[in-house]
Design an enzyme around this catalytic site. Structure first.
Site, PDB file in Angstrom:
ATOM      1  N   ARG A 197      59.123  56.651  46.535  1.00  0.00           N
ATOM      2  CA  ARG A 197      59.932  55.513  46.105  1.00  0.00           C
ATOM      3  C   ARG A 197      59.533  54.247  46.871  1.00  0.00           C
ATOM      4  O   ARG A 197      59.541  53.146  46.313  1.00  0.00           O
ATOM      5  CB  ARG A 197      61.422  55.810  46.303  1.00  0.00           C
ATOM      6  CG  ARG A 197      61.951  56.926  45.426  1.00  0.00           C
ATOM      7  CD  ARG A 197      63.432  57.180  45.686  1.00  0.00           C
ATOM      8  NE  ARG A 197      64.267  56.097  45.212  1.00  0.00           N
ATOM      9  CZ  ARG A 197      64.847  56.058  44.019  1.00  0.00           C
ATOM     10  NH1 ARG A 197      64.689  57.050  43.169  1.00  0.00           N
ATOM     11  NH2 ARG A 197      65.607  55.028  43.675  1.00  0.00           N
ATOM     12  N   GLU A 246      67.918  55.425  36.304  1.00  0.00           N
ATOM     13  CA  GLU A 246      68.660  54.828  37.409  1.00  0.00           C
ATOM     14  C   GLU A 246      68.976  53.359  37.148  1.00  0.00           C
ATOM     15  O   GLU A 246      68.192  52.638  36.525  1.00  0.00           O
ATOM     16  CB  GLU A 246      67.864  54.930  38.719  1.00  0.00           C
ATOM     17  CG  GLU A 246      67.684  56.350  39.217  1.00  0.00           C
ATOM     18  CD  GLU A 246      66.981  56.404  40.570  1.00  0.00           C
ATOM     19  OE1 GLU A 246      66.817  55.340  41.217  1.00  0.00           O
ATOM     20  OE2 GLU A 246      66.587  57.509  40.978  1.00  0.00           O
TER      21      GLU A 246
END
Length: 210
Positions: free
Chosen positions: A50, A163
């Site tokens: 990430r 998300e």
């Protein structure tokens, strides 16, 4: 009246003191730079990925510049955490607390944000920063208990992990309510909120947990 798109962030109860004390949820990059200790509920190697994944719409940056929210409960990550794949031992979801808001609330507050149509690291992935594009998210799937790929829907697991990403920090003033798995845990969290003079409702919704 515009229908709200609920967004959910979950964390371990051990992290509540630092969250309440700081007045909000912060992104991983800010947490690292500030030396904030936290109990992890996600894979360490995924967090590394990430930190290297570019968010392809403004405000840009990488995924660890954002506080991540899901669009529904019972996420794949929650299941894998419960099964011990993150920590090496089975975990009690009664220790997990949700922070709940809405995409519309975030936009109205002036906070910068982005969102994805599926898992933000795995390809294919698509980023958006206009709520007009929320239709790219499979909202019906977000509220189903199971999300495994099928012959009819081979991309279901990736899309289930879409998300909503809030830039840098999500203040507690923008949180609608908290959710726990049990009523005794709700009472514990309410006591903590009271100690910090935080007027945030807390609800016990076991159906949001495996």
């Amino acid at each position: 009246m515009t229908r709200r798109t609920r967004i959910l962030h979950f964390t371990h109860e051990d992290n509540l003191v630092q969250i309440f004390g700081r007045g909000g949820l912060v992104c991983d990059k800010q947490r690292r730079s500030s030396g904030i200790e936290s109990r992890n509920v996600a894979y360490s190697d995924l967090k590394l990925e990430r930190s290297q994944t570019i968010v392809e719409v403004p405000p840009g940056g990488t995924l660890d510049d954002y506080v991540p929210f899901y669009f529904g409960p019972k996420s794949p990550m929650m299941l894998t955490y419960m099964n011990g794949n993150v920590t090496g031992s089975l975990e009690d979801l009664n220790e997990i607390v949700y922070f709940v808001s809405s995409a519309q609330h975030v936009e109205a507050s002036g906070l910068k944000f982005a969102f994805t149509d599926g898992h933000p690291v795995k390809q294919p992935r698509f980023f958006y920063n206009d709520l007009a594009d929320l239709g790219e998210v499979d909202h019906a799937l977000m509220w189903q208990k199971w999300w495994h790929d099928t012959d009819e829907y081979p991309d279901r697991k990736r899309r289930r992990q879409a998300e909503f990403l809030v830039w840098r920090e999500m203040p507690l003033t923008e949180i609608d309510h908290l959710v726990t798995k049990s009523h005794p845990k709700r009472l514990e969290v309410e006591s903590m909120l009271s100690n910090w003079d935080l007027d945030i409702p807390c609800r016990a919704w076991p159906s949001w947990y495996y």
